[in-house]
Enzyme design. Structure first.
Site, PDB file in Angstrom:
ATOM      1  N   LYS A  54      40.838  36.328  36.046  1.00 27.64           N
ATOM      2  CA  LYS A  54      42.178  35.560  35.197  1.00 27.64           C
ATOM      3  C   LYS A  54      41.487  34.982  34.014  1.00 27.64           C
ATOM      4  O   LYS A  54      40.475  34.559  33.957  1.00 27.64           O
ATOM      5  CB  LYS A  54      42.701  34.590  36.037  1.00 27.64           C
ATOM      6  CG  LYS A  54      44.129  34.095  35.564  1.00 27.64           C
ATOM      7  CD  LYS A  54      45.311  35.335  36.147  1.00 27.64           C
ATOM      8  CE  LYS A  54      46.620  34.891  36.153  1.00 27.64           C
ATOM      9  NZ  LYS A  54      47.302  35.824  37.437  1.00 27.64           N
TER      10      LYS A  54
HETATM   11  N1  GLU Z   1      49.300  38.574  36.024  1.00 22.30           N
HETATM   12  C1  GLU Z   1      49.760  39.428  37.164  1.00 22.30           C
HETATM   13  C2  GLU Z   1      49.348  38.691  38.460  1.00 22.30           C
HETATM   14  O1  GLU Z   1      49.219  37.489  38.312  1.00 22.30           O
HETATM   15  C3  GLU Z   1      49.366  40.737  37.015  1.00 22.30           C
HETATM   16  C4  GLU Z   1      47.860  40.898  36.747  1.00 22.30           C
HETATM   17  C5  GLU Z   1      47.500  42.424  36.383  1.00 22.30           C
HETATM   18  O2  GLU Z   1      48.241  43.304  36.319  1.00 22.30           O
HETATM   19  O3  GLU Z   1      46.326  42.821  36.336  1.00 22.30           O
HETATM   20  O4  GLU Z   1      49.303  39.301  39.293  1.00 22.30           O
END
Ligand code: GLU
Length: 411
Positions: A102
């Protein structure tokens, strides 16, 4: 309580139920790599502004690390750490070949112009391009970011590393993106909500729904559930909550956000409530789809919904979660409920690597298949062990990562 304490607590409870060894627990509790970068940019008026950016790569035992990039003023390293670990369990629960990561920048994106946001995003990539990439760590949208930032990320990454659209997902459909990525998280929340209601013997037509948050996730969830004949009676955004016991007209709400300041402020075809009041409404299904930590020990007593689906990441702190479970509330946890987004990100990445375009029908069909499989596995484990859906999802995800560590050894 903070996001990191919460994620660690859920992890350690599941790890002890799985009887993981101390060594494996220690390995999975920590992050593979954590980066903080300083991001100085020139603002439109010529002055210099400096922001902090983070990327936490939690675990890559099952594949390249994957997760969104968040622009929010309260972003900090601990929060990004927590969210990165959730991504590891999430990708494992839906069984896609990724690890978890993240990122975030501590900035209120609404205060920056488009040009400033572009400079900031490009600076972030210029600081990080050596440690991200299609086989290492693939960013995607999250709170405060959308397809525009993903297009800038691709463009900037390509400048340093050469053409490779699989370096980021959530790109515009016209520019190496995939149809259905934007709706995917909300659609997934909707698909899984219907599965859960069905399992609980509830009819969509008799289900009143309140959704906190009317951003990309909340909006698509509302649209999907209304089409499925649920009664969406309340939604909220930064401007407050909007309630109509007869059911809201989601299409008119969406149109309204296209005027004015982009919020629902001043929407008159519903009763206006304070934002917090939405959580305590008399509904059958409550969907927190905004930020983390909104249901706490302080306000948990207000909750009247018998079913909660966590569209946001980490919306319920553990002490509130314990109380809700004790009083019989069924909670579909974030690492399953909102996994539709990363699942379609995976399809986009596959499409980019195959240089082959997928159509919307195929995306939706495969999304349904992936989420149904994950739901069945979590439901089964929860019933077999008489545990909450959250513990079952954590145990399933953690055990798959443990298995990968056992089989592949340590990299
Ligand atoms: N931000 C989204 C999540 O928390 C998607 C992450 C992604 O598509 O890699 O799952």
């Amino acid at each position: 309580m903070q996001a990191l304490d919460s994620a660690q607590l859920y992890f350690s409870r599941a790890a002890s139920m799985l009887e993981l060894s101390d060594r494996v627990t220690a390995l999975l509790a920590g992050a593979h790599r954590e980066v903080r970068v300083q991001l100085p940019i020139e603002m439109d008026d010529g002055h210099l502004a400096t922001f902090s950016g983070y990327r936490v790569q939690h675990n890559n035992a099952r594949g390249p690390m994957k997760g969104g990039l968040r622009y929010h003023e309260e972003v900090n390293l601990d929060e990004v750490r927590a969210l990165a670990s959730l991504m590891t369990w999430k990708t494992a629960v839906v069984d896609i070949p990724y690890g978890g990561a993240k990122g975030g920048i501590a900035v209120d994106p609404h205060r920056l112009s488009d040009r400033e946001l572009e400079r900031l995003t490009r600076k972030f990539v210029s600081r990080l391009h050596e440690v991200i990439g299609p086989d290492t760590d693939i960013p995607a949208p999250d709170m405060g970011t959308d397809w525009r930032a993903m297009a800038w990320i691709m463009n900037e990454y390509n400048k340093f590393e050469g053409f490779n659209p699989a370096c980021v997902t959530g790109k515009p459909a016209e520019l190496f993106g995939i149809p259905g990525r934007e709706e995917a998280t909300g659609r997934g929340v909707g698909i899984l909500s219907l599965k859960l209601l069905d399992r609980l013997g509830r009819q969509p037509q008799q289900t009143r729904v309140a959704i906190q948050g009317f951003g990309n996730v909340g909006l698509h969830t509302a649209r999907f559930l209304q089409l499925a004949e649920c009664q969406v009676v309340a939604v909220s955004d930064l401007s407050g909550a909007y309630y109509n016991p007869q059911g809201l007209d989601i299409q008119s709400l969406i149109q309204y956000t296209h005027q004015g300041d982009g919020t629902l402020r001043g929407y008159t075809e519903a009763d206006a409530l304070g934002g917090d009041e939405l959580l305590g409404l008399d509904v059958e299904l409550l969907i927190p789809a905004a930020i983390g930590g909104v249901i706490t020990a302080e306000n948990v007593g207000q909750i009247r919904a018998p079913v909660i689906v966590e569209a946001a990441n980490g919306p319920i702190w553990p002490n509130a979660d314990d109380q809700l479970i004790e009083s019989g509330v069924v909670i579909l946890p974030d690492i399953l409920a909102n996994a539709g987004g990363v699942t379609v990100s995976y399809f986009e990445w596959v499409q980019n690597r195959q240089h082959y375009k997928w159509g919307l029908a195929r995306v939706r069909q495969e999304l349904d298949r992936a989420l149904s499989g994950a739901f069945e596995a979590v439901w089964q484990l929860a019933s077999d062990r008489s545990i909450s859906l959250r513990m079952a999802a954590y145990m399933l995800g953690i055990d798959r990562v443990r298995e990968a560590v056992d089989m592949g050894g340590i990299r």
